[in-house]
Design an enzyme around this catalytic site. Sequence first.
Site, PDB file in Angstrom:
ATOM      1  N   GLY C 239      43.633  35.434  37.440  1.00 26.98           N
ATOM      2  CA  GLY C 239      42.814  36.322  38.259  1.00 26.98           C
ATOM      3  C   GLY C 239      41.871  37.198  37.438  1.00 26.98           C
ATOM      4  O   GLY C 239      41.978  37.278  36.212  1.00 26.98           O
ATOM      5  N   HIS C 240      40.971  37.881  38.145  1.00 28.82           N
ATOM      6  CA  HIS C 240      39.962  38.698  37.462  1.00 28.82           C
ATOM      7  C   HIS C 240      40.597  39.872  36.714  1.00 28.82           C
ATOM      8  O   HIS C 240      41.570  40.448  37.136  1.00 28.82           O
ATOM      9  CB  HIS C 240      38.862  39.178  38.407  1.00 28.82           C
ATOM     10  CG  HIS C 240      39.303  39.810  39.675  1.00 28.82           C
ATOM     11  ND1 HIS C 240      38.416  40.411  40.527  1.00 28.82           N
ATOM     12  CD2 HIS C 240      40.510  39.932  40.262  1.00 28.82           C
ATOM     13  CE1 HIS C 240      39.065  40.865  41.564  1.00 28.82           C
ATOM     14  NE2 HIS C 240      40.325  40.590  41.434  1.00 28.82           N
ATOM     15  N   ASN C 241      40.000  40.154  35.563  1.00 25.33           N
ATOM     16  CA  ASN C 241      40.381  41.297  34.729  1.00 25.33           C
ATOM     17  C   ASN C 241      41.730  41.148  34.030  1.00 25.33           C
ATOM     18  O   ASN C 241      42.234  42.126  33.469  1.00 25.33           O
ATOM     19  CB  ASN C 241      40.362  42.603  35.550  1.00 25.33           C
ATOM     20  CG  ASN C 241      38.954  43.007  35.958  1.00 25.33           C
ATOM     21  OD1 ASN C 241      38.453  42.574  36.984  1.00 25.33           O
ATOM     22  ND2 ASN C 241      38.301  43.801  35.140  1.00 25.33           N
TER      23      ASN C 241
END
Lengths: 344, 344, 344
Positions: C239-241
């Site tokens: 997922g993002h980050n």
Amino acid sequence: MIMTLQEIAVRVNGQLQGDAGVEISGVNNISGAQPGDITFADENHVSEAAGCRAGAVLLPKSVAEAQKGFPLPVVFVEDTRAAFAILLMAFTPPIVHEKGVSPEAHIGKDVKIGENVTIMPMAFVDDYAVIGDGVTLYPHTYIGQYAEIGGDSIIYSNATIREHCKVGARVIVHSSAVIGADGFGFTTKDGVHTKVPQVGNVVLEDDVEIGAHAGIDRATIGSTVIGKGTKIDNLVHIGHNCQIGPGNLIVAQTGISGSTTSGPNVTFGGQTGTVGHITIGGNSVFAARSGIIGNTPEGVFYAGFPARPHQEWLRMQAHLQKITDMAKKVKQLEKKLAALEKKE
Amino acid sequence: MIMTLQEIAVRVNGQLQGDAGVEISGVNNISGAQPGDITFADENHVSEAAGCRAGAVLLPKSVAEAQKGFPLPVVFVEDTRAAFAILLMAFTPPIVHEKGVSPEAHIGKDVKIGENVTIMPMAFVDDYAVIGDGVTLYPHTYIGQYAEIGGDSIIYSNATIREHCKVGARVIVHSSAVIGADGFGFTTKDGVHTKVPQVGNVVLEDDVEIGAHAGIDRATIGSTVIGKGTKIDNLVHIGHNCQIGPGNLIVAQTGISGSTTSGPNVTFGGQTGTVGHITIGGNSVFAARSGIIGNTPEGVFYAGFPARPHQEWLRMQAHLQKITDMAKKVKQLEKKLAALEKKE
Amino acid sequence: MIMTLQEIAVRVNGQLQGDAGVEISGVNNISGAQPGDITFADENHVSEAAGCRAGAVLLPKSVAEAQKGFPLPVVFVEDTRAAFAILLMAFTPPIVHEKGVSPEAHIGKDVKIGENVTIMPMAFVDDYAVIGDGVTLYPHTYIGQYAEIGGDSIIYSNATIREHCKVGARVIVHSSAVIGADGFGFTTKDGVHTKVPQVGNVVLEDDVEIGAHAGIDRATIGSTVIGKGTKIDNLVHIGHNCQIGPGNLIVAQTGISGSTTSGPNVTFGGQTGTVGHITIGGNSVFAARSGIIGNTPEGVFYAGFPARPHQEWLRMQAHLQKITDMAKKVKQLEKKLAALEKKE
């Protein structure tokens, strides 16, 4: 690009506190923010934001009264995340691609193409497809025969839209997603599986977003439908003939088996699975890894496999964690009871 | 296209009841059927079909005696789904692509290409590959060096067949599937992972179907094999050196770890997982989300993680659902026993 | 290619026993080995190897004393798998592609390209991208605007590297992987989901390997980072980050939710899942299908959902297997106790 804090307050419909003339040239999170940046904090991170290096901060209106002495210039807003999203958009220069139909793209026969499109080199639009106004097709996309792409939609590199599928307006299909591969349907006789032709299609309604490597299978007959505004994350599988309602959120690696229907505004946590041919009531939330094995009512919060009310699942989990203790207790009870019985 | 019911009865090898001259121009499910359509019903949906708008209905022979008064023209058949599949195929005009090798495709050096192929623009066939008679390659496919594609196989857009892999006859590889990526093999020393070269290949035997985003990894040495007639759904992972038997059905999002062998006609439900280096007996069924952690015998029906006989798993699940009750009972027993002990 | 056993012993830094002049022309596993091949065995397979047809065998130094009478020529080495990997590499002729930038590739404006690259036909390098020395881009790859690919990296067919992403040196990205698709971020008001712009990027550090169909989402702001030497298997979602540490092994179909951080040398078994916004301590191992729902300390071996110490999970599982028995025991206890109470 530079905006004054005054301009920013107007842009996000917020209430300014402190120096209206501060110049802001970027956005960042609390820890990464520099003096020219604006950042944001929710109610739990106000004190953290008070010590950061940002030039200004977005805070929720709910704390405005308490934060009259906040050490940095502030814009108070209803919803800090939404306001921050607006500013992210404003400060990030969009990637620019040349408008028009590239001569290096392949456009089949009898294709209809709208105004103001961006069809990049190595995009492939097959015969009889319809491409709406303002559509962007990245390289290595494949748009099948008779497929339709609605206005302002973006299809990223290596995505596939198979024949006869219909994509609505403002839809985003991420790289390597596959819309309209054959559903998994076979008849079996004497151990030999014979393919059932999958001659239906997929309909993505307006404002849908489809993640990378998501696969939405075409219906056997009729349409597999993804409702308006539904957002689907990476690596999700939607089986043939599903009718997914509007406003659903389907988190990564979830699999919805064929012919399943969901109501409006259902959230499926990551790695959830469902059996096929069921109806899932609207306005429900399923925790990550739920396993849904039958119809579910409206408005529930479920978890577990088989999925059940979240509170019930929590209780069950709590007891399950203590099953080793319980086994010991039962053993002790057996001993004590035997001792008592002996005495009798 | 129009067929009389007489012609349809011949096509599906069925027994006609009612007007042989009814003209049928399409197929549909019970609820969507219009007067020109034929639909079908199994034993449980006969009465539903009796009230539908279709021009004719396929029913199972098993109900022929009881349905002599059925209100619509009927064709009685052994297997209604199989007969319906034959009609779906007959009434759906196939998508037509221009035969031949497109000058916009890339054909490497010393490639062998059979008769009657359809190699579409933007397909890429690398050096020394062999393309059999009647093969269809969609745009953005990549066929690696020395790879072989057997007769009448279809490789959909954005699929990859890596070097040295062998694809049999009548195989279907859906969009964005990857055949022959490197297996996940490393040696680790002092926390540094060094790649073990993966120099084997993948063999897909005849009549295999591979879903969108399925990945079949190449063997370290030798071949990863998918047996004849095995059908693999979307987003399935098959690790390196697996030997999957013939006639398997592997449902979406299942992962089979490396060096695992399965016998003939095994069904893996969706989201199943296996450890590596095990042997799974033939003619078995694993329910969705099974977690297979060791060898399993022939002809079983397993469920759960760890996977076990389905009946056993059902019993365990039933008790697990009642674990909160059981905890209460144990508490009560402890109280009562303490009271009894006090009395003594 | 042919090597004498003497040359092989030098190549793998091993200790020769038997005929130094034996000519070896290939490598194979024990069962497949022919007289011209070399094979290998660990301590448990020495006797099996003694009866095989290979021309020579790699054995571990630990058994050198005991195997002075081994019937085939031997090279004793520290690590048989590592030595075998070296020989696999030596004996397998690499696939050769023409060096240089193909005129059939698309190179955008202001692209920087290093020395000695292999940019194959139908690769697409968008404007302002930077391609390092010795990079290989397969057909149907898409390299976005401002993206950077480090020296000697290989990007396989149909993979996507979106704009602004940075790929280190010696990185391998397998077919249909997607680096830098938008993270799954929305704000919701009155049931309408509004996209939060994802303007960050992805950084793959040096020596990373990314499996087929793995998706690494770009950060909302800042970077999603995959640490040096981390190896990611097929169909993994990051997922993002996320900030994934160096030297991690992330096995197939695992999903790591957004903003999760892992320390160095963590192994995630297949089909593992994590919630978002947590920190996973370094040097840990999570068994297949772990469900990680909170921060975890350094150096643990966890299993289950929710993930807990492996030993604890094993105990819990053992009791869970016997829950049907336990229910019977509780029922019996209730009966006996009732009988006792009656007597009183």
